[in-house]
Write a protein that holds these residues in place. Structure first.
Motif, PDB file in Angstrom:
ATOM      1  N   GLN A   6       0.864  -1.176   0.000  1.00 54.69           N
ATOM      2  CA  GLN A   6       0.000   0.000   0.000  1.00 54.69           C
ATOM      3  C   GLN A   6       0.903   1.229   0.000  1.00 54.69           C
ATOM      4  O   GLN A   6       1.613   1.472   0.974  1.00 54.69           O
ATOM      5  N   ARG A  22       0.315   6.063 -11.763  1.00 52.81           N
ATOM      6  CA  ARG A  22       0.010   5.245 -12.952  1.00 52.81           C
ATOM      7  C   ARG A  22       1.225   4.430 -13.371  1.00 52.81           C
ATOM      8  O   ARG A  22       1.106   3.252 -13.716  1.00 52.81           O
ATOM      9  N   SER A  25       1.724   1.699 -10.962  1.00 49.85           N
ATOM     10  CA  SER A  25       0.652   0.705 -11.114  1.00 49.85           C
ATOM     11  C   SER A  25       0.877  -0.171 -12.339  1.00 49.85           C
ATOM     12  O   SER A  25       0.709  -1.390 -12.289  1.00 49.85           O
ATOM     13  N   GLU A  26       1.235   0.472 -13.439  1.00 49.94           N
ATOM     14  CA  GLU A  26       1.429  -0.315 -14.669  1.00 49.94           C
ATOM     15  C   GLU A  26       2.622  -1.251 -14.531  1.00 49.94           C
ATOM     16  O   GLU A  26       2.601  -2.374 -15.054  1.00 49.94           O
ATOM     17  N   ILE A  29       1.432  -4.178 -12.672  1.00 53.17           N
ATOM     18  CA  ILE A  29       0.624  -5.069 -13.528  1.00 53.17           C
ATOM     19  C   ILE A  29       1.548  -5.923 -14.405  1.00 53.17           C
ATOM     20  O   ILE A  29       1.327  -7.119 -14.589  1.00 53.17           O
ATOM     21  N   ASN A  33       0.702  -8.470 -11.013  1.00 52.36           N
ATOM     22  CA  ASN A  33      -0.113  -8.168  -9.830  1.00 52.36           C
ATOM     23  C   ASN A  33      -1.465  -7.560 -10.187  1.00 52.36           C
ATOM     24  O   ASN A  33      -1.671  -7.073 -11.297  1.00 52.36           O
ATOM     25  N   ASN A  34      -2.345  -7.557  -9.197  1.00 57.56           N
ATOM     26  CA  ASN A  34      -3.555  -6.753  -9.280  1.00 57.56           C
ATOM     27  C   ASN A  34      -3.261  -5.403  -8.660  1.00 57.56           C
ATOM     28  O   ASN A  34      -2.485  -5.299  -7.715  1.00 57.56           O
ATOM     29  N   VAL A  35      -3.916  -4.373  -9.205  1.00 62.07           N
ATOM     30  CA  VAL A  35      -3.606  -3.018  -8.780  1.00 62.07           C
ATOM     31  C   VAL A  35      -4.875  -2.204  -8.644  1.00 62.07           C
ATOM     32  O   VAL A  35      -5.828  -2.386  -9.398  1.00 62.07           O
ATOM     33  N   SER A  36      -4.867  -1.311  -7.664  1.00 60.77           N
ATOM     34  CA  SER A  36      -5.935  -0.334  -7.564  1.00 60.77           C
ATOM     35  C   SER A  36      -5.294   1.022  -7.307  1.00 60.77           C
ATOM     36  O   SER A  36      -4.511   1.164  -6.373  1.00 60.77           O
ATOM     37  N   LEU A  37      -5.600   1.973  -8.157  1.00 63.18           N
ATOM     38  CA  LEU A  37      -5.024   3.317  -8.042  1.00 63.18           C
ATOM     39  C   LEU A  37      -6.146   4.319  -7.856  1.00 63.18           C
ATOM     40  O   LEU A  37      -7.045   4.411  -8.697  1.00 63.18           O
ATOM     41  N   GLU A  60      -6.961 -10.480  -5.359  1.00 63.07           N
ATOM     42  CA  GLU A  60      -7.918  -9.442  -5.715  1.00 63.07           C
ATOM     43  C   GLU A  60      -7.858  -8.323  -4.669  1.00 63.07           C
ATOM     44  O   GLU A  60      -7.786  -8.589  -3.477  1.00 63.07           O
ATOM     45  N   VAL A  61      -7.873  -7.090  -5.129  1.00 65.55           N
ATOM     46  CA  VAL A  61      -7.846  -5.954  -4.199  1.00 65.55           C
ATOM     47  C   VAL A  61      -9.284  -5.617  -3.802  1.00 65.55           C
ATOM     48  O   VAL A  61     -10.078  -5.205  -4.633  1.00 65.55           O
ATOM     49  N   TYR A  62      -9.605  -5.846  -2.542  1.00 67.97           N
ATOM     50  CA  TYR A  62     -10.962  -5.525  -2.088  1.00 67.97           C
ATOM     51  C   TYR A  62     -11.066  -4.052  -1.731  1.00 67.97           C
ATOM     52  O   TYR A  62     -11.846  -3.317  -2.304  1.00 67.97           O
ATOM     53  N   TYR A  63     -10.267  -3.643  -0.780  1.00 64.57           N
ATOM     54  CA  TYR A  63     -10.330  -2.244  -0.347  1.00 64.57           C
ATOM     55  C   TYR A  63      -9.339  -1.446  -1.196  1.00 64.57           C
ATOM     56  O   TYR A  63      -8.135  -1.675  -1.124  1.00 64.57           O
ATOM     57  N   PRO A  64      -9.824  -0.556  -2.038  1.00 66.12           N
ATOM     58  CA  PRO A  64      -8.935   0.096  -3.009  1.00 66.12           C
ATOM     59  C   PRO A  64      -8.098   1.224  -2.412  1.00 66.12           C
ATOM     60  O   PRO A  64      -7.269   1.797  -3.100  1.00 66.12           O
TER      61      PRO A  64
ATOM     62  N   LEU C   9      -3.908  -1.101 -17.239  1.00 66.09           N
ATOM     63  CA  LEU C   9      -4.454  -0.220 -16.211  1.00 66.09           C
ATOM     64  C   LEU C   9      -5.497   0.676 -16.861  1.00 66.09           C
ATOM     65  O   LEU C   9      -5.223   1.306 -17.877  1.00 66.09           O
ATOM     66  N   THR C 179     -11.493   5.070 -10.072  1.00 63.79           N
ATOM     67  CA  THR C 179     -10.365   4.224  -9.680  1.00 63.79           C
ATOM     68  C   THR C 179      -9.770   3.590 -10.933  1.00 63.79           C
ATOM     69  O   THR C 179     -10.489   3.257 -11.875  1.00 63.79           O
ATOM     70  N   TYR C 180      -8.427   3.472 -10.919  1.00 62.86           N
ATOM     71  CA  TYR C 180      -7.741   2.751 -11.987  1.00 62.86           C
ATOM     72  C   TYR C 180      -7.441   1.346 -11.485  1.00 62.86           C
ATOM     73  O   TYR C 180      -6.943   1.183 -10.374  1.00 62.86           O
ATOM     74  N   GLU C 181      -7.742   0.358 -12.303  1.00 62.95           N
ATOM     75  CA  GLU C 181      -7.400  -1.018 -11.927  1.00 62.95           C
ATOM     76  C   GLU C 181      -6.943  -1.780 -13.169  1.00 62.95           C
ATOM     77  O   GLU C 181      -7.168  -1.328 -14.301  1.00 62.95           O
ATOM     78  N   ASN C 182      -6.346  -2.931 -12.930  1.00 63.55           N
ATOM     79  CA  ASN C 182      -6.011  -3.774 -14.062  1.00 63.55           C
ATOM     80  C   ASN C 182      -7.282  -4.396 -14.610  1.00 63.55           C
ATOM     81  O   ASN C 182      -8.167  -4.817 -13.863  1.00 63.55           O
ATOM     82  N   ARG C 290     -17.081  -3.968  -1.861  1.00 66.87           N
ATOM     83  CA  ARG C 290     -15.648  -4.318  -1.824  1.00 66.87           C
ATOM     84  C   ARG C 290     -15.124  -4.190  -0.394  1.00 66.87           C
ATOM     85  O   ARG C 290     -14.335  -5.016   0.058  1.00 66.87           O
TER      86      ARG C 290
END
Lengths: 172, 279, 381
Positions: A6, A22, A25-26, A29, A33-37, A60-64, C9, C179-182, C290
């Motif tokens: 985090q 970004r 995050s990329e 990925i 990985n899974n990512v939440s931005l 999986e990202v639950y809480y972003p 993303l 939100t940005y995600e994969n 979530r």
């Protein structure tokens, strides 16, 4: 427990925090990985408090949002104060040693970003610089992915200087 | 020689009798529209009438073309989607004065600015007829209505002047008394690409006439006739006289490119392509 | 820009726009409003390349009107908005429902009422989505919880709109929108895309609102077809023309309701998460759900067995699924970012008198796990 990160990038508008989020995050990925931005900023189009939060996980990202950050980058006093008191002792805070004076002095590292930028001869590459500094301190993503992500997200004209800034941060 | 089309191709005779009051000119206006369509030989399935709400908003009930009856003031907004959804269509937006200029005023000025290829045909009877004769944005200053019992305190909109200022390609005013002229203007408006406006000054003996025009339907029609003057005569009038009359005739006739032509040119839109086959 | 491919993303609003394009949307009308504007921006940039049209209307009233109009001209059409814009669209949403114009309305919820907090999330349009337009009517609403779901549920929203000849609401919020995600975008040709039923009778026999008995949906001509389409916002019979006879209104309203409620299983979509049997069942939707998944893990550490019923479709309300979940659990916590909207529906179907608690996130941010945890602890006290 699966590996997860985090990361909070906090400062003010114009410092490229969201773009850096970004890029990070990329890269994550690319590492599979899974990512939440998420980002938050004021209603003004320029300036003001700004931050990006990046959650990276093999699952999986639950809480972003960053419920308990592992790393906080604080480029302003306001950004530092927002997190310093609330993060766990395990969280590393990297702060701008020129702009942040009041620090708690525990599990944190000051870095003079402005001086580094002057050495690099370009004030606009702060985000590539701090991404280097972050990676130097924590292996969040692979360096290969980060370089690839930097290249992907930046126009060719400014790629070289940004990669230079990233390497500079990495070498500190 | 091919057989000329009749207004009956467009007019839904089985819906007769018209719901409008005796002495109302909406029937005349409807005939002018259907005659114009017949003269232009536009197949009914290539026409959509988009109506608003109010007396004139019931016009679609009498049309055999495609029809759209929507919400108050929005005939142009629905019409914009209809036209852009199928640019081959002739879209006629039939609106009353309150419909077009009060609740729908925003759509009216932007349709004109954008120059969307729609023909707006406004039946202006100076009042909200269906709701009981309240004052509208075209009720002349000091005239009486059910919500201006001693006279309206607001000046009226000049429908055509507004359309002209906002950029409409074709703007004309006639009346339900001048039937031939009215039909001619409507035909010209339909043929012209871009946003076109025909204002038909209409009679409302039931509400507007009863409170402001001594006499009955005939006097109401006389009032409309005398209110309107052709451009040549209007231009010679002094300001005081002008204020008491409405100029009729073709007031704007130009060829600014319409919205979709400009949009497609700027965006280099090819012909419509299938799903996922974009550039 | 060409359509993005593979894993990448992406912002939720962008995923929504691409879902719409992949579903066949070729017309967008809208008015800029935070936090939904990115959907408009992608459409403005991309639709011309698909032969489609983007138009920025003068307000949200006109935007909703334009997409209903374009729908009847045969295009798959949609709009996106938030807060005040959603309020402005309500009247013409009703026109779309009544005229049975398939289209999609995306509401990226933000804090209200009034201007509220324009850049912050809420889920307080649940009831407005259901009852916002005047009059008695059914509605379909879906609630995405992730960027990936913004893409797939947008496609599903179009498919349901086409299947049921009805406007469909995609009820997102600022979190899933920005939100940005994969996300892994599929090959568009691999998608199952539904299209509205066209008339099979010759033009002279066509009655635009004569429905098929098998699904209560009338085959739909488009403006420009030789099958004449008359669509009215006034009470109408099968001809589409206004009709004021006794019985017409009852017939029309009943069919509009039944065409959706009789086929509710084609719409209802829920996710069960966590252990089958639990002390506490969380009931939630959208971005709040979530946080519920996160809270399931937190509760486990405290020794509380918690599971989640996530509503992916929220209207029509999944009565049966919620009722069954309530019957099987010791207590329920409804987590939503409002002061209690969905919970009213949960209580409506609570025939087992299961204790139902509210976890209410109204702080102008994504509901914090601690708020949900407090309600969970309360529920097991």
């Amino acid at each position: 427990m699966a590996k997860s990160w985090q990361i909070v990038l906090a400062g003010e508008g114009g410092q490229g925090l969201i773009l850096a989020g970004r890029i990070l995050s990329e890269a994550a990925i690319m590492d599979g990985n899974n990512v939440s931005l998420t980002s938050s900023y004021g209603i003004a189009a320029r300036g003001g408090y700004s931050e990006a939060q990046v959650v990276i996980s093999e699952q999986e990202v639950y809480y972003p949002k960053c419920a308990s950050p592992d790393l906080v980058l604080a480029l302003t006093q306001q950004a530092y104060d927002r997190y310093a008191e609330n993060v766990s002792d395990d969280c590393l805070i990297i702060y701008d040693s020129k702009d942040v004076s009041n620090t708690k002095g525990k599990n944190e590292a000051g870095f003079d970003f402005k001086e580094a930028l002057l050495t690099l001869g370009n004030l606009k590459v702060i985000n590539s610089l701090f991404l280097g500094v972050i990676l130097k301190n924590r292996d969040i993503v692979s360096r290969e992915s980060m370089i690839e992500s930097l290249k992907k997200n930046l126009p060719p004209k400014i790629q070289d200087i940004n990669l230079k800034a990233f390497s500079y941060g990495l070498d500190q | 020689m091919a057989v000329k089309l009749s207004y009956r191709e467009y007019f839904k005779e089985e819906a007769l009798p018209l719901m409008w009051c005796a002495g109302c000119g909406n029937g005349i206006l409807l005939r002018a529209i259907t005659d114009a369509l017949a003269d232009l030989e536009i197949p009914p399935h290539q026409v959509v009438v988009s109506t608003g709400i109010g007396c004139w908003g019931k016009a679609d009930d009498y049309m055999k073309t495609h029809g759209f009856h929507g919400s108050h003031g929005r005939a142009l907004a629905f019409g914009t989607g209809i036209k852009l959804g199928n640019p081959d269509l002739h879209v006629l937006a039939l609106m009353g004065d309150g419909d077009a200029l009060a609740i729908g005023g925003n759509h009216f000025i932007h349709a004109a600015r954008r120059n969307i290829d729609i023909t707006a045909i406004i039946s202006n009877n100076f009042t909200y007829g269906m709701t009981g004769g309240q004052y509208s944005p075209t009720t002349p200053l000091s005239y009486k209505t059910t919500t201006s019992p001693v006279g309206v305190a607001e000046p009226a909109f000049d429908v055509c002047g507004l359309a002209e200022e906002c950029g409409a390609n074709y703007v004309a005013r006639s009346t339900v008394y001048h039937v031939t002229q009215l039909k001619r203007f409507i035909a010209a408006a339909i043929q012209k690409k871009g946003f076109t406006v025909v204002e038909a000054i209409n009679t409302c003996p039931t509400h507007f006439g009863r409170r402001n025009i001594p006499g009955d339907s005939v006097e109401m029609m006389e009032y409309v006739k005398n209110l309107s003057v052709p451009k040549s005569r209007y231009e010679k009038m002094d300001e005081e006289e002008k204020a008491k009359h409405l100029v009729t005739g073709e007031l704007v006739n130009k060829d600014r490119p319409d919205f979709l032509s400009v949009y497609r040119e700027i965006n280099s839109v090819e012909s419509e392509s299938g799903r996922g086959e974009g550039k | 820009m060409s359509r993005p491919k593979g894993v990448q993303l992406m912002e939720g609003n962008h995923a929504c726009a691409w879902g719409a394009i992949d579903a066949g949307a070729r017309f967008y009308a809208g008015y800029p409003i935070t936090p939904s504007s990115e959907i408009a921006e992608v459409c403005a940039r991309e639709l011309p390349g698909y032969g489609g049209t983007y138009i920025q209307m003068e307000d949200e009233i006109g935007s909703m009107a334009a997409i209903v109009g374009a729908s009847l001209s045969g295009k798959k059409s949609f709009t996106a908005t938030s807060g005040p814009g959603f309020s402005l669209m309500q009247e013409n949403l009703g026109v779309g429902i009544y005229q049975e114009a398939p289209c999609v309305l995306v509401d990226i919820q933000r804090v209200g009422p009034a201007t509220g907090l324009a850049t912050q999330p809420a889920q307080a349009d649940v009831m407005q989505a259901r009852w916002g337009t005047h009059g008695d009517h059914p509605i379909i609403a879906l609630s995405p919880a992730s960027v990936q779901e913004m893409y797939y549920l947008t496609i599903r929203a179009f498919n349901l709109a086409e299947r049921f000849r009805s406007p469909v609401i995609l009820l997102g919020d600022q979190v899933v929108g920005q939100t940005y995600e994969n996300i892994a975008l599929p090959d568009p040709d691999s998608l199952e895309i539904m299209d509205r039923k066209k008339p099979i009778v010759p033009p002279e026999e066509y009655l635009p609102y004569q429905y098929d008995e098998e699904d209560l949906v009338p085959p739909m001509a488009a403006y420009g077809d030789k099958h004449i389409l008359h669509a009215s916002s006034t009470c109408h019979c099968e001809t589409g023309y206004s009709n004021f006879k006794y019985g017409t209104n009852r017939q029309l309203l009943t069919r509009l309701k039944n065409k959706i409620y009789n086929y509710i299983d084609e719409i209802i979509d829920v996710e069960y998460f966590g252990p089958e049997d639990a002390d506490v069942t969380l009931i939630s939707f959208g971005s709040s759900s979530r946080v519920c998944k996160y809270a399931v893990g937190l509760a486990e550490k405290e020794g509380i067995k918690v599971n989640l019923l996530r509503l992916i479709s929220i209207w029509p309300f999944p009565d049966r699924e919620v009722q069954q979940a309530l019957a099987r659990t010791g207590a329920a916590v409804v987590a939503e970012m409002n002061q209690g909207q969905l919970i009213g529906e949960v209580n409506r179907v609570n025939t087992t008198n299961t204790p139902v608690h509210l976890a209410s996130g109204i702080d102008g941010e994504l509901i914090r796990p601690e708020i949900i945890m407090t309600s969970i602890r309360e529920a097991v006290k």
